[in-house]
Each structure stands twice: as C-alpha cells, then as structure tokens.
Design an enzyme around this catalytic site. Structure first.
Site, short mmCIF file in Angstrom:
data_model
loop_
_atom_site.label_atom_id
_atom_site.label_comp_id
_atom_site.label_asym_id
_atom_site.label_seq_id
_atom_site.Cartn_x
_atom_site.Cartn_y
_atom_site.Cartn_z
CB ALA A 1 -1.96 3.11 9.63
N GLY B 1 -0.31 0.08 13.79
CA GLY B 1 -1.55 -0.65 13.54
C GLY B 1 -1.32 -2.14 13.40
CD GLU C 1 -3.09 0.55 17.23
OE1 GLU C 1 -2.89 0.89 16.05
OE2 GLU C 1 -3.60 1.31 18.07
CD GLU D 1 1.10 3.74 16.41
OE1 GLU D 1 2.07 3.53 17.16
OE2 GLU D 1 0.25 2.86 16.13
N1 T1G Z 1 3.10 2.98 5.30
C1 T1G Z 1 3.45 3.06 4.01
N2 T1G Z 1 4.70 2.79 3.53
C2 T1G Z 1 5.61 2.40 4.44
C3 T1G Z 1 5.32 2.29 5.81
C4 T1G Z 1 3.99 2.60 6.23
N3 T1G Z 1 3.61 2.47 7.50
N4 T1G Z 1 6.44 1.88 6.43
C5 T1G Z 1 7.40 1.75 5.49
N5 T1G Z 1 6.90 2.06 4.30
C6 T1G Z 1 7.62 1.99 3.02
C7 T1G Z 1 8.77 2.98 2.96
O1 T1G Z 1 8.29 4.25 2.55
C8 T1G Z 1 9.66 2.34 1.91
O2 T1G Z 1 9.02 2.56 0.68
C9 T1G Z 1 9.49 0.85 2.20
O3 T1G Z 1 8.25 0.72 2.93
C10 T1G Z 1 10.62 0.28 3.04
O4 T1G Z 1 10.71 1.09 4.22
C11 T1G Z 1 -3.62 3.45 13.41
C12 T1G Z 1 -1.98 5.37 12.73
C13 T1G Z 1 8.89 -0.89 8.77
C14 T1G Z 1 10.92 -0.51 10.23
O5 T1G Z 1 5.53 4.13 11.87
O6 T1G Z 1 9.57 2.21 10.68
O7 T1G Z 1 -0.03 2.53 12.39
O8 T1G Z 1 10.94 3.77 -0.46
O9 T1G Z 1 13.01 1.97 3.70
O10 T1G Z 1 14.56 0.53 6.77
O11 T1G Z 1 -2.22 3.25 15.24
O12 T1G Z 1 9.76 1.44 7.30
O13 T1G Z 1 10.63 1.29 -0.78
O14 T1G Z 1 8.96 2.91 -1.77
O15 T1G Z 1 11.95 2.28 5.99
O16 T1G Z 1 13.68 -1.87 6.43
C15 T1G Z 1 3.03 3.14 12.29
C16 T1G Z 1 7.07 3.07 9.78
C17 T1G Z 1 2.23 3.86 11.24
C18 T1G Z 1 6.35 2.19 10.81
C19 T1G Z 1 11.14 -0.89 7.77
N6 T1G Z 1 4.10 2.42 11.68
N7 T1G Z 1 8.01 2.29 9.02
O17 T1G Z 1 12.35 -0.18 7.73
O18 T1G Z 1 12.67 -0.01 5.21
S1 T1G Z 1 0.95 4.84 11.95
C20 T1G Z 1 5.30 3.01 11.49
C21 T1G Z 1 9.23 1.95 9.55
C22 T1G Z 1 -0.16 3.71 12.59
C23 T1G Z 1 -2.22 3.22 13.85
C24 T1G Z 1 -1.27 4.27 13.40
C25 T1G Z 1 10.18 1.24 8.61
C26 T1G Z 1 10.25 -0.28 8.88
P1 T1G Z 1 9.94 2.64 -0.68
P2 T1G Z 1 12.15 1.44 4.80
P3 T1G Z 1 13.42 -0.41 6.55
#
Ligand code: T1G
Length: 698
Positions: free
Chosen positions: A63, A102, A105, A125
């Site tokens: 998400a 997501g 999912e 999450e």
């Molecule tokens: N949403 C928005 N921006 C995101 C993002 C996200 N989920 N994940 C990463 N970014 C941005 C981050 O801020 C950075 O931005 C750029 O992408 C590169 O990230 C309903 C509610 C994917 C493994 O928890 O673990 O889904 O600084 O520097 O080291 O069930 O990002 O370039 O402007 O970390 O290569 C669940 C979180 C959400 C994944 C990549 N998903 N992200 O790592 O790059 S909750 C997560 C990560 C959800 C549903 C629920 C990592 C990555 P900028 P980065 P990276």
C-alpha cells in the site's frame, strides 16, 4: 484509462501493466487503475486469461504508506483484490523484485502466481505496526497452513521465490528474470491447458485440517518474549486465527478489517511509519546537494585492533572492501585479528554466513605495524582510546603519510573533531565516523562534520554508510555529538535518582518497561563502568569540579562491569543477566550517608520523566545549535544507536505525541526541584510551545 496502469492484449492474454515508480505502491490512482484494467480484461472477449505485471524495479511493494493517516479513498485495497479474484477468467500475477504487503495480497487475489528466481515476497505490515489488511491474513494460511502464515505475518520477513514456491505461495518459478516473458508464457499455458479459475478464498482444506488446533495459543506464548510491548504481532495472530474460526471467508475478512482498524489508530503505527520514512529521509542532508561528488573508497586503513577497531574493520570486509589494521605491537595485532576470525566463525556457526565467506572476509583484512602501509588508502579511520594528544599525534602522522585526497576519520565518541583536524594540513578531508559498539552489529553511524569538512567528504561519508549497510546520520561537532550528548544527560539523571533514593534496578526497569533493550546501569556494566570513571578522573585532574559518585567506589573495589563479573550488578559465569547485588545497595547507602543525603521514595513516573524529558530538552538544544539538522535525525540516532523503541518513533517524535507543553511544564518543575543546566528549559522548546508547534513541524 489511467496513466499508471495500462491494459493491452497480447495474443489471447490481456496484459495489465502497473507503472508507478519507485515501487509501484498501491496509491489511489493505482488501485483505481487496476480495477479499471481488470474490468477491461473481463469485457475483452478475446482475452482468454489476464496477466498483472509491473514495470520498473519491482512488483507492487505494498500500500502507499504516504496515504496512511489520510482519509481512505475508494476503492479500498480489499475491494480491489476481491474484484480481481471474482473475475471469471484466469488472472495470473508475474512477480519480480519484492512483492510485499498489499502487493502480495494483490497476487494472492489472482488465480495463479509465477515468480522470477530473484524475486522475494513478504507481508511486512507488522514492521509498520499494522497487519495485512487486504485479505493476506485470510488467504495466506489457506495456502501455507497456520504455522507458516503466522511466522511470515508476525515477522514480516521476506521469503525468496524458491521458498515461496515450496510453500505453495507461488505456482511456478521462471527460468530467468524476464518477468514479462515468464508471465505471458505461464498465462498462455493456463489457457492451453484449460486451467480453471482457482480462487484462494475458496480453498479451505488446510483450514479444515487445523481446526481447533492449539497452534495459536502456543504461538502467542512464543510471542510474549519476542514481541514484548508490541501490539501488531498479537493482532496479526488474532487475524490469522479468524481464518480458522470464522464461518466464512467474508466473516474472516470482516474480523481482519476490525483488527486492522485497531492498529491503524494506534500510536505504535504512527511511530513505526515515522521511523520508516525518517530512516530514508536521514540520508537526504539539507544543504548538501544530491549531486555532490563522492570519492570512491576502494581501500581502507583502521588504526587500533581493539574492540572498536576490529568491529569497524569487519564492516568493510563485509562490504568486500580490503582493509588494513595498524597496531603498535605484533601481539596486539595478532590478538585483534584472531578475535575478528572468532566473530566470523561464531556468525557462521549460527548459519548466517558460510565458512567460505569467513575465509573470503578474512582474506580482505590484513595487519601492519607502520602507517607507511597507509600511503595508498582512500580512507583511514583512527579508533584508539579517547586521548586528544594521542589522536592529534596520529593525525599529524597520517597527514604526512597518506596520499592527497585520502579521507582521515576519527571514531572518537566525544572529542572535538575540529581540534583533531587542526593537527593536519587537510582539515577539509577530516571527518568523524562514530561507530557504536559492537561496531560490526549496531546500525548507526554518526558522521561528524568539522568546521572545515568539505561537502565532498560529507557526501562520501553518507554514501559510505549505505555501502557498509549502516544508517548514517550527519551531525555537528560538540561534546558527545547527538547520541552520547543526550545519553550523558540521561546517565547523570539516573545517577542523581539513585543518590536520592531510587535503586539502579528500579531505574533500569522503568527504562526497559518503556521499551529500551537495556537499562542505563546494565548498559554501563556492558561497556565497562571504568570508562566513565577514568573520564571523571581526567576531568578532576584537569581541575574540573566533578562531584564524587558511588560508582567511583564500585570501580575502586574492582567492580568494572560484566568484564569482572561485577559492576552495578553482579553476574553469574556465562550469563549476562544483571543480578541486583545487596553489596552495591550498601555501598550506595553508605555513600548517601557520607554526602548527608536523606533518601526518599521516588516514583517510577518521576524516574521516567527525569530520564526521558532531560533527553528531549537536550535534543531541543541540539536542534537549536544546529548540531542536528532535523528532529528526525535525533530520532534515527536513538532508534539505531541505543535501541529506542521504534514503535515510539524516537525521542522527539515521542515528545510530540506526549505534547511539548506537558514536557515544558515538567522541565520547569525539575529545573526548580533539581536545578542544573540540564534542566534549563531549551529556548526552542519554549518557542514551539508558545507557537503551539511540534518538533516535527521544524
Ligand atoms: N509506499 C510509499 N513509498 C514507498 C513504499 C511504500 N509502501 N515503499 C518504499 N517507498 C519509497 C521509499 O520511501 C523511497 O522513496 C523509495 O520508495 C525507495 O525505497 C493493505 C496496509 C520496497 C524493500 O512495508 O520495504 O501494504 O526516498 O529506499 O532499500 O496490507 O522500500 O526514493 O522518495 O526503501 O530498495 C507494506 C516498505 C505497506 C514495504 C525497497 N509494504 N518498503 O527497498 O528502497 S503496508 C512495505 C520497503 C500494506 C496492506 C498494507 C522498501 C523496499 P524515496 P527504499 P530499497
């Protein structure tokens, strides 16, 4: 048609492509786009199967976290996933990069999943204080069974594609990383073989097999220790359990939604999301242009093969960078190198690295007794004990021996970087690289800019932190920089609280109950309380008025901490658990008598406020002086350097949550009751309260 999601048909396959950099997060536009494209695919009579694939570096990574805390716009993700699943023609997901949250999912809502070998999947999450809120807690256990689903969802760990295939999360592993080709080929195979629409939500055999099992209660028992103080892992467990206890998938989804809402509203979610973004923001230094040139660090020298020097050297070997350690005596060098080998072998024994990697890394580390071997190094890091004279002597020698353009760094934890730089003719190439013990484990790297440190050297420091997998925070030069300057204030308060009636174990319990991994005094025993004692003695010798302390008495009795099996606590052989020692209570009681202090009952609340608010007040002064650029720099320093619980977001974020007005009132109260510069209210704190602002607004 949305510009982030496109639909076009390739042969008999309707291809839905998501293109929303950087990670194809499920923003409102993406959710709307996917739903619209699925509808197009449904209406396209010539499309016999549909394929969801992503452009860029990864399949959907979750998400869009940037939308959290804002009003959710329809369609919500659960509806989009159910919409995909309800399609009456096969839908295939082709996964590359990291299909997370997501994103996974969405893939679970598809009828089939194919992944390229380098892909990973996960439901992280829980690391954001949440739970999979779009059916993940209901669909995953239908594929993997309860135990695996519980492990994946409460740990948030990523699973490699081949393991995901074994678990039944992915149906096929592609031969190579061409995800589009793999997706098209798999979808065509589904059509050719007439494979049916196969909805995960309708697969209940694994649920039936484990109905009524005690797997959930057993799992909760295990969580009690691992997830102490955390909300999300327990709610995740409840949600997965609902898949097994609900009368229908829809009922289970309803339960998942309720539990998700509980977490979305929690302070822990706010703290963890703040920490997530702060960790990424911290590497974007205000005033340091993104395109600042960076020097390449191909070879490194470290001075000192002690605990710090050895740990520092390991970071570079781990990153594949050759490193030479200098010592003054061969036996010190040999000892240091053998300890490094022992550390690697211990890691290999835990299966975290292979024996070959041990040898590979050891081959990147060599030793020397002369700085002549540093003449070609790109970076030299000094890690000797905290004596300014010695450090200045070393830096003037390095200035002579090292090539022009080499960066000279000190690992000092408190001394003045500018004074050290003054011993060289290249102050613009001098910087502090403050590692935290154990240096090969702790993620924080305080990068200390001197008055004359060039932008190029600062940028190189920040890039180096990323290269050696540290979280680098650029900080200004003052006694203790950011982390230790605040820690020293907390330490002094903790000592004063014990002087006046609290026990060390009472203070430590307040801090561990707050969420720190260790209390103040247990941490002192780990590092060695002789360090603080020798710093106090040095300051007394320099004529400073440093009051006596009961801790000096412990050191004089040879109680130095864990290394002597006794410090503020006592320790049993082979066990690091701190045990309160009546002998220490007596030493403290005698000390109070000597000082004419009448001990009083001190509440846990007072201990918490005095230990934590003094740090917030100091953090405000640090911001005011420009030693830290932003409050998030301080938050990250404390989360990664001292184990401040990430679910509270760091000291400054936590203070914002408490309310700065409340904190200022308490600071003023303790300024009256306790006195001392540390309780002089920070002008910045007063200004923010007057303007009804937060640290986060700066
Ligand atoms: N949403 C928005 N921006 C995101 C993002 C996200 N989920 N994940 C990463 N970014 C941005 C981050 O801020 C950075 O931005 C750029 O992408 C590169 O990230 C309903 C509610 C994917 C493994 O928890 O673990 O889904 O600084 O520097 O080291 O069930 O990002 O370039 O402007 O970390 O290569 C669940 C979180 C959400 C994944 C990549 N998903 N992200 O790592 O790059 S909750 C997560 C990560 C959800 C549903 C629920 C990592 C990555 P900028 P980065 P990276």
């Amino acid at each position: 048609m949305s510009d982030v999601v496109t639909y076009n048909r390739e042969g008999a396959i309707g291809v839905i492509t998501v293109n929303y950099p950087p990670v194809n997060a499920l923003s409102h536009a993406v959710r709307t786009g996917i739903q619209g494209a699925i509808q197009q695919g449904r209406d396209d009579a010539d499309a016999k199967a549909l394929l969801i694939v992503c452009d860029g570096r990864t399949f959907i990574a979750g998400a869009d976290i940037r939308e959290f805390g804002k009003p959710m716009q329809e369609p919500g993700l659960p509806e989009v996933v159910n919409f995909i699943e309800a399609t009456d023609k096969p839908v295939v997901a082709a996964i590359h990069g990291t299909a997370l949250g997501g994103g996974l999912e969405v893939a679970l809502g598809c009828h089939y999943r194919v992944a390229v070998p380098s892909a990973k999947v996960g439901l992280p999450e829980v690391k954001l204080g949440l739970l999979p809120g779009a059916g993940g807690t209901q669909r995953l256990p239908r594929l993997t069974g309860a135990q695996k689903a519980l492990e994946m969802i409460t740990s948030g760990e990523f699973v490699a594609a081949k393991d995901a295939a074994q678990l039944g999360i992915v149906d096929e592993l592609a031969d190579n990383d061409d995800v589009k080709a793999a997706g098209l080929a798999f979808a065509q195979k589904v059509v050719d073989e007439g494979k049916p629409v196969r909805r995960v939500s309708e697969q209940n055999d694994k649920l039936e097999a484990e109905k009524g099992s005690d797997v959930f209660d057993k799992f909760r028992e295990g969580l009690k220790k691992k997830a102490r103080g955390l909300l999300a892992p327990f709610k995740c467990t409840d949600a997965v359990e609902a898949a097994f206890t609900s009368a229908s998938f829809e009922e289970g989804m309803k339960r998942e939604r309720e539990l998700f809402g509980d977490l979305m509203d929690s302070d822990q979610r706010a703290g963890l999301i703040h920490a997530f973004f702060a960790e990424r923001e911290v590497s974007k230094v205000p005033g340091l242009p993104k395109d600042t040139p960076v020097r390449e660090i191909k070879t490194v020298g470290v001075i000192g093969a002690g605990t710090m020097g050895g740990g520092i050297a390991m970071n570079f070997a781990n990153a594949g960078i050759p490193v030479t350690i200098a010592e003054v005596k061969q036996e010190a060098l040999d000892k240091g190198l053998s300890i490094i080998r022992k550390n690697y072998e211990a890691t290999a024994k835990k299966g975290r690295i292979t024996p070959e990697q041990v040898e590979e890394r050891m081959s990147l580390i060599d030793g020397t007794l002369t700085y002549d071997d540093f003449k070609d190094k790109d970076l030299v890091i000094e890690a000797v004990f905290e004596s300014m004279d010695l450090k200045k002597k070393i830096f003037s020698e390095l200035d002579e021996k090292c090539k022009p353009g080499a960066i000279l760094a000190s690992n000092t934890s408190t001394l003045d970087i500018d004074e050290i730089a003054s011993a060289t003719k290249r102050p613009e190439d001098v910087i502090g690289l403050h590692f935290f013990s154990p240096a090969n484990v702790m993620k924080l790297l305080e990068i200390v800019r001197g008055e004359k440190t060039s932008d190029e050297v600062k940028a190189t420091g920040m890039a180096l932190a990323k290269k050696i997998k540290k979280v680098g925070v650029l900080v200004g030069n003052c006694n203790g920089f950011v982390g230790n300057r605040m820690l020293h204030k907390r330490g002094a308060e903790a000592m004063a609280l014990v002087d006046h009636g609290a026990s060390p174990q009472q203070v430590d319990k307040v801090l561990t109950d707050f969420g720190f991994p260790m209390g103040q005094f247990a941490m002192g025993d780990l590092a060695g309380i002789d360090i603080g004692h020798s710093i106090r003695e040095e300051r007394r010798k320099a004529g400073e008025d440093v009051p006596p302390s009961w801790m000096d008495k412990l050191v004089e009795k040879g109680r130095l901490g864990q290394k002597t099996m006794a410090g503020t606590y006592k320790y049993e052989e082979g066990n690091r658990k701190p045990i309160p020692d009546p002998e220490v209570d007596q030493i403290i009681a005698d000390f109070r008598k000597e000082q004419g202090i009448e001990p009083r009952e001190i509440s846990d609340q007072e201990i918490l406020e005095r230990c934590m608010y003094v740090m917030v007040n100091e953090g405000a002064k640090i911001l005011d002086e420009g030693i830290a650029d932003r409050s998030l720099d301080i938050d990250i320093t404390w989360i990664y350097g001292y184990g401040f619980p990430a679910y509270r977001g760091g000291p400054m974020f936590w203070a914002d949550q408490i309310g700065l007005d409340k904190i200022l009132d308490a600071v003023k109260k303790y300024h009256k009751e306790v006195g001392g510069k540390q309780w002089e209210p920070s002008p910045l704190l007063e200004k923010l309260v007057a303007e009804n602002k937060k640290f986060g607004d700066l």
